[in-house]
Design a protein around this motif. Sequence first.
Motif, short mmCIF file in Angstrom:
data_model
loop_
_atom_site.label_atom_id
_atom_site.label_comp_id
_atom_site.label_asym_id
_atom_site.label_seq_id
_atom_site.Cartn_x
_atom_site.Cartn_y
_atom_site.Cartn_z
N ARG A 26 0.83 -1.21 0.00
CA ARG A 26 0.00 0.00 0.00
C ARG A 26 0.86 1.26 0.00
O ARG A 26 0.53 2.24 -0.64
CB ARG A 26 -0.97 -0.01 1.18
N GLN A 136 -8.22 4.55 6.46
CA GLN A 136 -8.25 3.57 5.36
C GLN A 136 -7.20 2.49 5.58
O GLN A 136 -7.45 1.31 5.33
CB GLN A 136 -7.99 4.26 4.02
N SER A 140 -7.80 -1.44 6.06
CA SER A 140 -7.14 -2.40 5.17
C SER A 140 -6.37 -3.44 5.98
O SER A 140 -6.37 -4.63 5.64
CB SER A 140 -6.19 -1.68 4.21
N ARG A 164 -6.44 -6.59 -4.04
CA ARG A 164 -7.23 -5.47 -3.54
C ARG A 164 -6.36 -4.22 -3.44
O ARG A 164 -6.80 -3.12 -3.81
CB ARG A 164 -7.84 -5.82 -2.18
N CYS A 165 -5.13 -4.37 -2.96
CA CYS A 165 -4.20 -3.23 -2.88
C CYS A 165 -3.99 -2.61 -4.25
O CYS A 165 -3.98 -1.39 -4.40
CB CYS A 165 -2.84 -3.66 -2.34
N SER A 167 -6.03 -2.68 -6.80
CA SER A 167 -7.22 -1.98 -7.25
C SER A 167 -7.39 -0.65 -6.52
O SER A 167 -7.94 0.30 -7.08
CB SER A 167 -8.46 -2.86 -7.09
N GLU A 168 -6.93 -0.56 -5.29
CA GLU A 168 -7.02 0.69 -4.52
C GLU A 168 -5.89 1.65 -4.88
O GLU A 168 -5.94 2.82 -4.53
CB GLU A 168 -6.94 0.39 -3.02
N GLU A 171 -6.83 4.88 -6.66
CA GLU A 171 -7.56 5.79 -5.79
C GLU A 171 -6.61 6.51 -4.84
O GLU A 171 -6.69 7.72 -4.66
CB GLU A 171 -8.60 5.00 -4.98
N ARG A 172 -5.70 5.77 -4.24
CA ARG A 172 -4.73 6.39 -3.34
C ARG A 172 -3.79 7.32 -4.09
O ARG A 172 -3.43 8.37 -3.59
CB ARG A 172 -3.95 5.33 -2.57
#
Length: 191
Positions: A26, A136, A140, A164-165, A167-168, A171-172
């Motif tokens: 992340r 967030q 997570s 999932r990381c 896909s995020e 956004e981040r």
Amino acid sequence: MSAVPNYHALETAERATAFGLLCSARLLAVAAVGGFPCATDLGDLLRWWGDGGSDLASPIASLKSYSARFPYHDDIESPDYYRSLTVDLALMSIDQGEEGPADRARRLMFMATGAWSNLDHIITRCDAAKRGLREQEVESQILDISMIVADAGVRPGYLASLERCRSEYQERARCLSEVSSLLGWGDMRRR
């Protein structure tokens, strides 16, 4: 404020490693701002570990070299802080060391959460409504732990969390573009 993730559930070395690598994954969204030569090596390590690969020597050597050249420091407004921290989180995740797995996971959890708290502080200068990166991250981490401990095999839960990381990530990255412009990170390509 969110609850503290149940790091005690990460009682095996493999679970603690998976958790720490996800925290590092992340932070890669931050470390990559303005260019980050170790991003590929870190990505390889994250992917290969999840696939059960044993040929991790090359990315680990590259990350150790980077860590030795650019040690972790405390200037939270420098992209180098996040780059070094991201690399160090990954290296600490795979290093079994002398501490127990849950203690290692706890240390990694607080290091990662602290980085996101720092980013929240910086973002507040731009727009207080956009705070929430720390929350967030904690959410997570809680989800990571539940996925890692859900099955007898750690790697399927790890790979699902890693996906999932990814896909995020976009956004981040959008949120972090404000930090980048605020602090002038866009031109920082020297490392």
